[in-house]
Design a protein around this motif. Structure first.
Motif, PDB file in Angstrom:
ATOM      1  N   GLY A  41       0.769  -1.227   0.000  1.00 58.61           N
ATOM      2  CA  GLY A  41       0.000   0.000   0.000  1.00 58.61           C
ATOM      3  C   GLY A  41       0.804   1.281   0.000  1.00 58.61           C
ATOM      4  O   GLY A  41       2.017   1.290  -0.141  1.00 58.61           O
ATOM      5  N   ILE A  42       0.072   2.361   0.166  1.00 56.24           N
ATOM      6  CA  ILE A  42       0.625   3.706   0.082  1.00 56.24           C
ATOM      7  C   ILE A  42       1.751   3.930   1.086  1.00 56.24           C
ATOM      8  O   ILE A  42       2.768   4.529   0.764  1.00 56.24           O
ATOM      9  CB  ILE A  42      -0.502   4.744   0.263  1.00 56.24           C
ATOM     10  CG1 ILE A  42      -1.397   4.707  -0.976  1.00 56.24           C
ATOM     11  CG2 ILE A  42       0.042   6.139   0.491  1.00 56.24           C
ATOM     12  CD1 ILE A  42      -2.641   5.546  -0.875  1.00 56.24           C
ATOM     13  N   MET A  43       1.567   3.444   2.311  1.00 56.33           N
ATOM     14  CA  MET A  43       2.576   3.644   3.363  1.00 56.33           C
ATOM     15  C   MET A  43       3.525   2.446   3.482  1.00 56.33           C
ATOM     16  O   MET A  43       4.355   2.407   4.388  1.00 56.33           O
ATOM     17  CB  MET A  43       1.898   3.927   4.704  1.00 56.33           C
ATOM     18  CG  MET A  43       1.042   5.197   4.725  1.00 56.33           C
ATOM     19  SD  MET A  43       1.963   6.715   4.494  1.00 56.33           S
ATOM     20  CE  MET A  43       2.610   6.969   6.147  1.00 56.33           C
ATOM     21  N   GLN A  44       3.377   1.466   2.593  1.00 61.96           N
ATOM     22  CA  GLN A  44       4.260   0.295   2.537  1.00 61.96           C
ATOM     23  C   GLN A  44       4.409  -0.371   3.911  1.00 61.96           C
ATOM     24  O   GLN A  44       5.486  -0.431   4.508  1.00 61.96           O
ATOM     25  CB  GLN A  44       5.623   0.669   1.961  1.00 61.96           C
ATOM     26  CG  GLN A  44       5.602   0.916   0.464  1.00 61.96           C
ATOM     27  CD  GLN A  44       5.292  -0.349  -0.312  1.00 61.96           C
ATOM     28  OE1 GLN A  44       6.149  -1.187  -0.536  1.00 61.96           O
ATOM     29  NE2 GLN A  44       4.035  -0.515  -0.722  1.00 61.96           N
ATOM     30  N   ILE A  45       3.309  -0.903   4.399  1.00 63.90           N
ATOM     31  CA  ILE A  45       3.269  -1.543   5.715  1.00 63.90           C
ATOM     32  C   ILE A  45       3.320  -3.059   5.529  1.00 63.90           C
ATOM     33  O   ILE A  45       2.599  -3.621   4.700  1.00 63.90           O
ATOM     34  CB  ILE A  45       2.000  -1.132   6.480  1.00 63.90           C
ATOM     35  CG1 ILE A  45       2.000   0.386   6.681  1.00 63.90           C
ATOM     36  CG2 ILE A  45       1.891  -1.850   7.812  1.00 63.90           C
ATOM     37  CD1 ILE A  45       0.756   0.939   7.298  1.00 63.90           C
ATOM     38  N   MET A  46       4.152  -3.698   6.346  1.00 63.23           N
ATOM     39  CA  MET A  46       4.234  -5.154   6.329  1.00 63.23           C
ATOM     40  C   MET A  46       2.930  -5.739   6.883  1.00 63.23           C
ATOM     41  O   MET A  46       2.351  -5.181   7.823  1.00 63.23           O
ATOM     42  CB  MET A  46       5.415  -5.631   7.172  1.00 63.23           C
ATOM     43  CG  MET A  46       6.773  -5.229   6.620  1.00 63.23           C
ATOM     44  SD  MET A  46       7.134  -5.971   5.016  1.00 63.23           S
ATOM     45  CE  MET A  46       7.437  -7.666   5.493  1.00 63.23           C
ATOM     46  N   PRO A  47       2.457  -6.858   6.324  1.00 69.54           N
ATOM     47  CA  PRO A  47       1.196  -7.454   6.800  1.00 69.54           C
ATOM     48  C   PRO A  47       1.180  -7.718   8.310  1.00 69.54           C
ATOM     49  O   PRO A  47       0.175  -7.450   8.973  1.00 69.54           O
ATOM     50  CB  PRO A  47       1.105  -8.759   6.002  1.00 69.54           C
ATOM     51  CG  PRO A  47       1.872  -8.482   4.754  1.00 69.54           C
ATOM     52  CD  PRO A  47       2.997  -7.574   5.174  1.00 69.54           C
ATOM     53  N   LYS A  48       2.285  -8.213   8.853  1.00 70.83           N
ATOM     54  CA  LYS A  48       2.350  -8.493  10.290  1.00 70.83           C
ATOM     55  C   LYS A  48       2.212  -7.192  11.100  1.00 70.83           C
ATOM     56  O   LYS A  48       1.510  -7.142  12.112  1.00 70.83           O
ATOM     57  CB  LYS A  48       3.678  -9.189  10.618  1.00 70.83           C
ATOM     58  CG  LYS A  48       3.817  -9.611  12.050  1.00 70.83           C
ATOM     59  CD  LYS A  48       5.146 -10.316  12.285  1.00 70.83           C
ATOM     60  CE  LYS A  48       5.354 -10.555  13.769  1.00 70.83           C
ATOM     61  NZ  LYS A  48       6.676 -11.070  14.057  1.00 70.83           N
ATOM     62  N   THR A  49       2.869  -6.135  10.639  1.00 68.51           N
ATOM     63  CA  THR A  49       2.787  -4.833  11.316  1.00 68.51           C
ATOM     64  C   THR A  49       1.367  -4.290  11.225  1.00 68.51           C
ATOM     65  O   THR A  49       0.837  -3.760  12.209  1.00 68.51           O
ATOM     66  CB  THR A  49       3.794  -3.840  10.701  1.00 68.51           C
ATOM     67  OG1 THR A  49       5.099  -4.407  10.757  1.00 68.51           O
ATOM     68  CG2 THR A  49       3.776  -2.508  11.425  1.00 68.51           C
TER      69      THR A  49
ATOM     70  N   ILE B 205      -8.853   1.161  13.555  1.00 70.32           N
ATOM     71  CA  ILE B 205      -8.283   0.920  12.222  1.00 70.32           C
ATOM     72  C   ILE B 205      -8.804  -0.430  11.743  1.00 70.32           C
ATOM     73  O   ILE B 205      -8.588  -1.451  12.380  1.00 70.32           O
ATOM     74  CB  ILE B 205      -6.740   0.971  12.249  1.00 70.32           C
ATOM     75  CG1 ILE B 205      -6.288   2.397  12.616  1.00 70.32           C
ATOM     76  CG2 ILE B 205      -6.159   0.539  10.901  1.00 70.32           C
ATOM     77  CD1 ILE B 205      -4.805   2.563  12.785  1.00 70.32           C
ATOM     78  N   LYS B 206      -9.502  -0.414  10.636  1.00 70.50           N
ATOM     79  CA  LYS B 206     -10.161  -1.617  10.115  1.00 70.50           C
ATOM     80  C   LYS B 206      -9.633  -1.905   8.712  1.00 70.50           C
ATOM     81  O   LYS B 206      -8.602  -1.414   8.315  1.00 70.50           O
ATOM     82  CB  LYS B 206     -11.667  -1.395  10.103  1.00 70.50           C
ATOM     83  CG  LYS B 206     -12.257  -1.051  11.468  1.00 70.50           C
ATOM     84  CD  LYS B 206     -13.720  -0.738  11.345  1.00 70.50           C
ATOM     85  CE  LYS B 206     -14.423  -0.286  12.586  1.00 70.50           C
ATOM     86  NZ  LYS B 206     -13.871  -0.439  13.861  1.00 70.50           N
ATOM     87  N   GLY B 207     -10.370  -2.681   7.965  1.00 74.32           N
ATOM     88  CA  GLY B 207     -10.049  -2.907   6.564  1.00 74.32           C
ATOM     89  C   GLY B 207      -8.749  -3.663   6.339  1.00 74.32           C
ATOM     90  O   GLY B 207      -8.269  -4.390   7.203  1.00 74.32           O
ATOM     91  N   THR B 208      -8.187  -3.455   5.146  1.00 74.34           N
ATOM     92  CA  THR B 208      -6.960  -4.146   4.760  1.00 74.34           C
ATOM     93  C   THR B 208      -5.858  -3.140   4.458  1.00 74.34           C
ATOM     94  O   THR B 208      -6.123  -1.959   4.240  1.00 74.34           O
ATOM     95  CB  THR B 208      -7.189  -5.008   3.495  1.00 74.34           C
ATOM     96  OG1 THR B 208      -7.392  -4.138   2.383  1.00 74.34           O
ATOM     97  CG2 THR B 208      -8.366  -5.955   3.657  1.00 74.34           C
ATOM     98  N   ALA B 209      -4.649  -3.656   4.392  1.00 73.86           N
ATOM     99  CA  ALA B 209      -3.489  -2.810   4.095  1.00 73.86           C
ATOM    100  C   ALA B 209      -3.537  -2.264   2.669  1.00 73.86           C
ATOM    101  O   ALA B 209      -2.876  -1.277   2.370  1.00 73.86           O
ATOM    102  CB  ALA B 209      -2.200  -3.594   4.314  1.00 73.86           C
TER     103      ALA B 209
ATOM    104  N   TRP C  25      -7.251   2.948   5.266  1.00 69.29           N
ATOM    105  CA  TRP C  25      -6.748   2.212   6.430  1.00 69.29           C
ATOM    106  C   TRP C  25      -5.232   2.115   6.407  1.00 69.29           C
ATOM    107  O   TRP C  25      -4.584   2.119   7.451  1.00 69.29           O
ATOM    108  CB  TRP C  25      -7.401   0.840   6.522  1.00 69.29           C
ATOM    109  CG  TRP C  25      -8.889   0.962   6.597  1.00 69.29           C
ATOM    110  CD1 TRP C  25      -9.801   0.533   5.673  1.00 69.29           C
ATOM    111  CD2 TRP C  25      -9.639   1.621   7.623  1.00 69.29           C
ATOM    112  NE1 TRP C  25     -11.072   0.867   6.070  1.00 69.29           N
ATOM    113  CE2 TRP C  25     -11.000   1.536   7.271  1.00 69.29           C
ATOM    114  CE3 TRP C  25      -9.306   2.287   8.809  1.00 69.29           C
ATOM    115  CZ2 TRP C  25     -12.019   2.074   8.056  1.00 69.29           C
ATOM    116  CZ3 TRP C  25     -10.315   2.817   9.591  1.00 69.29           C
ATOM    117  CH2 TRP C  25     -11.647   2.715   9.217  1.00 69.29           C
ATOM    118  N   ASN C  26      -4.648   2.043   5.241  1.00 73.16           N
ATOM    119  CA  ASN C  26      -3.196   1.980   5.127  1.00 73.16           C
ATOM    120  C   ASN C  26      -2.565   3.273   5.628  1.00 73.16           C
ATOM    121  O   ASN C  26      -1.579   3.261   6.374  1.00 73.16           O
ATOM    122  CB  ASN C  26      -2.812   1.706   3.667  1.00 73.16           C
ATOM    123  CG  ASN C  26      -1.349   1.445   3.489  1.00 73.16           C
ATOM    124  OD1 ASN C  26      -0.555   2.387   3.435  1.00 73.16           O
ATOM    125  ND2 ASN C  26      -0.966   0.180   3.409  1.00 73.16           N
TER     126      ASN C  26
END
Length: 195
Positions: free
Chosen positions: A77-85, A96-100, A105-106
């Motif tokens: 995503g936009i903020m480049q977040i790891m799935p685990k994080t 904070i809901k939804g998906t990365a 939400w990202n």
């Protein structure tokens, strides 16, 4: 005369490069579709006085505001977040809901994560240094920045200055230090162009 024209050509090329690189960031002033998310989450997690453009600049450095980007290590995503994080952030902050992959939400998760890093660096330091620590830790990992502070202190440098971390980061992260230092610099450059 020949020497003067040679220097003139070099000067013009350098000027053109700087002009084009600034122009490249300037186009992001016209990309406003996510600005409301940056504004809302910046205000929520950092307060109304904090300039939300720092986070838009970070997102541009991370993904060029492309919500479909996935890095080679799996950041999304936009903020480049790891799935685990992202999962950890959702657990700690149920609002904070939804998906990365979803920009709303990202961005919220990225700015929330920035806030958690911001609070870790409690020592008194200039604002720009604190930004360096926050963005540097976002990129290189909090642990690596803490280790670098210890290395800097052992070398007689002020561990609470970002310039000290820049000088010693290669001792902790090796060649990846250039990426982190460039990342922090890029955010500041982009922020300087955003209005």
């Amino acid at each position: 005369m020949r020497l003067i024209s040679k220097y003139l050509i070099i000067f013009l090329l350098i000027f053109l490069c700087f002009s084009l690189s600034s122009y490249g960031f300037e186009r992001y002033n016209r990309v406003t579709k996510y600005d409301s998310y940056f504004k809302k989450n910046s205000k929520h997690f950092f307060g109304p006085a904090f300039d939300w453009r720092y986070f838009k600049s970070q997102a541009i450095a991370e993904s060029n505001l492309n919500s479909n980007v996935k890095s080679h290590v799996g950041a999304k995503g936009i903020m480049q977040i790891m799935p685990k994080t992202f999962a950890e952030i959702k657990y700690k902050n149920p609002s904070i809901k939804g998906t990365a992959r979803q920009p709303k939400w990202n961005i919220a998760a990225g700015i929330y994560y920035d806030r958690s890093i911001w609070k870790l660096f409690k020592a008194k330091r200039p604002f720009k240094d604190k930004l360096g620590f926050m963005f540097g830790a976002y990129n290189a990992g909090k642990g690596n920045i803490f280790k670098t502070q210890k290395v800097a202190e052992k070398a007689g440098l002020n561990p609470n200055k970002w310039a000290s971390v820049e000088k010693k980061l290669n001792k902790v992260t090796g060649k990846h230090s250039k990426e982190t230092i460039g990342y922090v610099d890029k955010i500041h450059k982009i922020k300087g162009v955003l209005r």
